[in-house]
Design a protein around this motif. Sequence first.
Motif, PDB file in Angstrom:
ATOM      1  N   ARG A  43       6.710  10.408 -35.042  1.00  0.00           N
ATOM      2  CA  ARG A  43       6.452   9.891 -33.692  1.00  0.00           C
ATOM      3  C   ARG A  43       5.584  10.581 -33.232  1.00  0.00           C
ATOM      4  NH1 ARG A  43      11.732  12.102 -35.130  1.00  0.00           N
ATOM      5  NH2 ARG A  43      11.017  14.586 -32.837  1.00  0.00           N
ATOM      6  N   ASN A  44       4.947  11.542 -32.922  1.00  0.00           N
ATOM      7  CA  ASN A  44       3.713  12.210 -32.732  1.00  0.00           C
ATOM      8  C   ASN A  44       2.716  11.017 -32.810  1.00  0.00           C
ATOM      9  OD1 ASN A  44       3.154  14.213 -30.245  1.00  0.00           O
ATOM     10  ND2 ASN A  44       1.836  14.834 -31.829  1.00  0.00           N
ATOM     11  N   ASP A  45       2.272  10.813 -34.091  1.00  0.00           N
ATOM     12  CA  ASP A  45       1.394   9.816 -34.538  1.00  0.00           C
ATOM     13  C   ASP A  45       1.218   8.797 -33.891  1.00  0.00           C
ATOM     14  OD1 ASP A  45       0.606  12.698 -36.301  1.00  0.00           O
ATOM     15  OD2 ASP A  45       0.689  11.537 -38.261  1.00  0.00           O
ATOM     16  N   TYR A  46       2.441   8.189 -33.887  1.00  0.00           N
ATOM     17  CA  TYR A  46       2.750   6.699 -33.300  1.00  0.00           C
ATOM     18  C   TYR A  46       2.319   6.886 -31.867  1.00  0.00           C
ATOM     19  CZ  TYR A  46       5.397   4.174 -36.842  1.00  0.00           C
ATOM     20  OH  TYR A  46       5.233   2.851 -37.923  1.00  0.00           O
ATOM     21  N   LEU A  47       2.441   8.083 -30.960  1.00  0.00           N
ATOM     22  CA  LEU A  47       2.512   7.238 -30.141  1.00  0.00           C
ATOM     23  C   LEU A  47       0.945   7.448 -29.305  1.00  0.00           C
ATOM     24  CD1 LEU A  47       5.617   9.555 -28.512  1.00  0.00           C
ATOM     25  CD2 LEU A  47       4.764   7.055 -28.347  1.00  0.00           C
ATOM     26  N   GLY A  48       0.775   9.059 -30.548  1.00  0.00           N
ATOM     27  CA  GLY A  48      -1.225   9.076 -29.825  1.00  0.00           C
ATOM     28  C   GLY A  48      -1.680   8.160 -30.583  1.00  0.00           C
TER      29      GLY A  48
END
Length: 86
Positions: A43-48
Amino acid sequence: MTTSAPSSENLKRALQPMPADIGRLLKERHLERAYEMRPAYQRNDYLGWIARAKRADTRQKRIDQMLDELARGDAYMKMEYNGPRE
């Protein structure tokens, strides 16, 4: 269910906030649960990855890819994904 940013548990990268437009799209497309089922780092990778886009069309392309991968449930950043699903 409220779609939130990833939790900071065990993340090595800076925690990314959930942009309002992405949260709205997840809700509109009924993908909130699929998003929440992904590990926090994904989730964090997608948003970043989306946040780092310099052009609006690139940002939109990345959002579309994330939504498509969540809808299909079989990919993460164009790699095979076999983790938990809805």
